[in-house]
Design an enzyme around this catalytic site. Structure first.
Site, mmCIF file in Angstrom:
data_model
loop_
_atom_site.group_PDB
_atom_site.id
_atom_site.type_symbol
_atom_site.label_atom_id
_atom_site.label_comp_id
_atom_site.label_asym_id
_atom_site.label_seq_id
_atom_site.Cartn_x
_atom_site.Cartn_y
_atom_site.Cartn_z
ATOM 1 N N ASN A 60 0.860 -1.427 0.062
ATOM 2 C CA ASN A 60 -0.060 0.131 0.014
ATOM 3 C C ASN A 60 0.932 1.296 0.156
ATOM 4 O O ASN A 60 1.597 1.257 0.749
ATOM 5 C CB ASN A 60 -1.023 -0.030 1.122
ATOM 6 N N ARG B 257 5.372 18.269 0.919
ATOM 7 C CA ARG B 257 6.473 19.102 0.195
ATOM 8 C C ARG B 257 5.990 19.794 -0.830
ATOM 9 O O ARG B 257 6.581 20.553 -1.271
ATOM 10 C CB ARG B 257 7.821 18.554 -0.066
ATOM 11 N N HIS C 19 -5.476 3.758 -1.707
ATOM 12 C CA HIS C 19 -6.944 4.065 -1.261
ATOM 13 C C HIS C 19 -6.858 5.285 -1.391
ATOM 14 O O HIS C 19 -6.636 6.359 -0.672
ATOM 15 C CB HIS C 19 -6.912 3.804 0.443
ATOM 16 N N ARG D 273 -8.594 9.013 -1.224
ATOM 17 C CA ARG D 273 -9.714 9.654 -0.703
ATOM 18 C C ARG D 273 -10.203 10.947 -1.199
ATOM 19 O O ARG D 273 -9.482 11.481 -2.197
ATOM 20 C CB ARG D 273 -9.279 9.770 0.953
ATOM 21 N N HIS E 214 -3.624 11.861 0.448
ATOM 22 C CA HIS E 214 -2.368 11.029 -0.007
ATOM 23 C C HIS E 214 -2.487 10.577 -1.263
ATOM 24 O O HIS E 214 -1.905 11.404 -2.046
ATOM 25 C CB HIS E 214 -2.097 9.782 0.966
ATOM 26 N N GLU F 249 -8.674 0.540 -3.059
ATOM 27 C CA GLU F 249 -9.501 0.491 -2.081
ATOM 28 C C GLU F 249 -10.198 1.820 -1.998
ATOM 29 O O GLU F 249 -9.899 2.816 -2.323
ATOM 30 C CB GLU F 249 -8.745 0.425 -0.831
ATOM 31 N N THR G 65 -8.172 6.625 9.066
ATOM 32 C CA THR G 65 -7.883 5.234 8.371
ATOM 33 C C THR G 65 -8.925 4.089 8.546
ATOM 34 O O THR G 65 -10.030 4.564 9.300
ATOM 35 C CB THR G 65 -6.561 4.692 8.791
ATOM 36 N N HIS H 266 -4.500 -4.601 7.553
ATOM 37 C CA HIS H 266 -4.208 -3.691 8.565
ATOM 38 C C HIS H 266 -3.488 -3.924 9.846
ATOM 39 O O HIS H 266 -3.776 -4.761 10.229
ATOM 40 C CB HIS H 266 -5.853 -3.244 8.840
ATOM 41 N N ASP H 267 -2.418 -3.232 9.815
ATOM 42 C CA ASP H 267 -1.393 -3.286 11.089
ATOM 43 C C ASP H 267 -0.810 -4.683 11.038
ATOM 44 O O ASP H 267 -0.215 -5.165 12.043
ATOM 45 C CB ASP H 267 -2.339 -3.204 12.352
ATOM 46 N N GLY I 298 0.669 -1.466 4.259
ATOM 47 C CA GLY I 298 1.476 -0.096 4.082
ATOM 48 C C GLY I 298 2.136 0.487 5.130
ATOM 49 O O GLY I 298 3.394 0.688 5.161
ATOM 50 N N HIS I 299 1.326 1.019 6.286
ATOM 51 C CA HIS I 299 2.126 1.730 7.118
ATOM 52 C C HIS I 299 3.302 1.141 7.668
ATOM 53 O O HIS I 299 4.391 1.530 7.922
ATOM 54 C CB HIS I 299 1.111 2.064 8.189
#
Length: 245
Positions: free
Chosen positions: A9, A20, A45, A47, A52, A76, A106, A197-198, A219-220
Site C-alpha cells: 500500500n 512538500r 486508497h 480519498r 495522500h 480501495e 484510516t 491492517h497493522d 502499507g504503514h
C-alpha cells in the site's frame, strides 16, 4: 500451491510526497522499486480530499501494473459515484470496498453487510460487469462472511487490527480463533480471503498459518520497517514469510 500475494500500500509514500508540494518521493518510482524487489501487488486508497493518493496517481500506477502480468493493482475505497467511475475507467485487477467516512483517518471497521446490501449489491454487479474482481472489507465474523458471499463478492478482506493489537496479549488466542472461524466460513462459502491492517514482520507469519490467505495488503508498518531496516531486506523478509505460509 500459490504463495500469498504481497500487495504494498503506497498511501504513506503519497502522504510524505504531499507534505512538500512536489513529486518527491515519487509514488510511481517507489511502486517500480517494490515491484522490482518482488512485490506481487500495488494497493492505493484514494480519498476524496486526496490527502495522500491522488487520482493522477491511480492512472499512473495502472499504467505501471497493467503490462506486468505478475503484478496486481488493487484500489480501495468507499463506493461513491466518483470512486466507482474512477475504478471502472482504470479497471484494476481488484477493487476493495471499505465503509469509510469522508473524514476518516484510516479504515477502522468492516461492513455491516446485511444493513448495507442495498448499497453493495449493485456496486458488486457493476464491478463484475467491468471485469474487476471485488473484495469487501469485513470484521472476523462468520456471519458477515456468509452475508458477503450471499451478495456476490469474489473475496473478502479481513480487517486485522484486532489481531495485531492483541498480538502476544492475554486475549490473543481467542482473537486468533475468531479469524480462523472467519476463514473457515469463507472456505465453505467458496470466496477468497485477503487480509490487511497493522500486519507487520513480527505478526504476519502466525496470521498466515491460518491458511487460505490469498493476499495481504500492507502499507504503514511496511514503510516504517523499510525506513528502519532498508527496502531490500524488508521486502525480502515479507516475501519469505509469504512463501513459507
Amino acid at each position: 500451491m500459490l504463495m500469498t500475494r504481497l500487495s504494498v500500500n503506497l498511501n504513506k509514500i503519497a502522504l510524505l510526497r504531499n507534505s512538500r508540494g512536489r513529486d518527491y518521493p515519487s509514488v510511481t518510482g517507489f511502486a517500480q522499486r517494490f515491484i522490482a524487489l518482488g512485490a506481487g501487488g500495488i494497493t492505493v486508497h484514494p480519498r476524496q480530499d486526496e490527502r495522500h493518493t491522488r487520482r493522477s496517481d491511480v492512472y499512473a500506477l495502472a499504467e505501471i501494473c497493467r503490462p506486468r502480468e505478475q503484478v496486481e493493482f488493487n484500489i480501495e475505497g468507499y463506493p461513491s459515484q466518483d470512486f466507482l467511475d474512477l475504478v471502472c475507467e482504470v479497471k484494476p485487477d481488484q477493487c476493495t470496498l471499505v465503509p469509510d467516512t469522508v473524514d476518516q483517518i484510516t479504515s477502522d471497521h468492516g461492513w455491516d453487510i446485511e444493513n448495507s446490501s442495498s448499497i453493495l449489491a449493485p456496486v458488486l454487479d457493476r464491478l463484475r460487469s467491468a471485469g474487476i474482481r471485488s473484495s469487501l472489507f469485513v470484521d472476523p465474523d462468520p456471519l458477515q462472511v456468509e452475508a458477503a458471499s450471499k451478495i456476490g463478492t469474489d473475496r473478502i478482506e479481513l480487517y486485522t487490527e484486532l489481531y495485531a493489537s492483541s498480538y502476544r496479549g492475554k486475549s490473543h488466542s481467542a482473537v486468533l480463533s475468531a479469524y480462523c472461524d472467519a476463514v473457515q466460513a469463507a472456505r465453505l462459502a467458496n470466496i477468497g480471503v485477503n487480509a490487511g491492517h497493522d500486519l507487520n514482520l513480527e505478526n504476519l507469519s502466525e496470521f498466515l498459518a491460518i491458511g487460505s490467505i490469498l493476499e495481504v495488503s500492507i502499507g504503514h508498518a511496511l514503510i516504517v520497517e523499510c525506513i528502519e531496516h532498508g527496502f531490500r531486506h524488508v521486502i525480502a523478509s515479507y516475501l519469505r514469510i509469504c512463501a513459507q505460509a
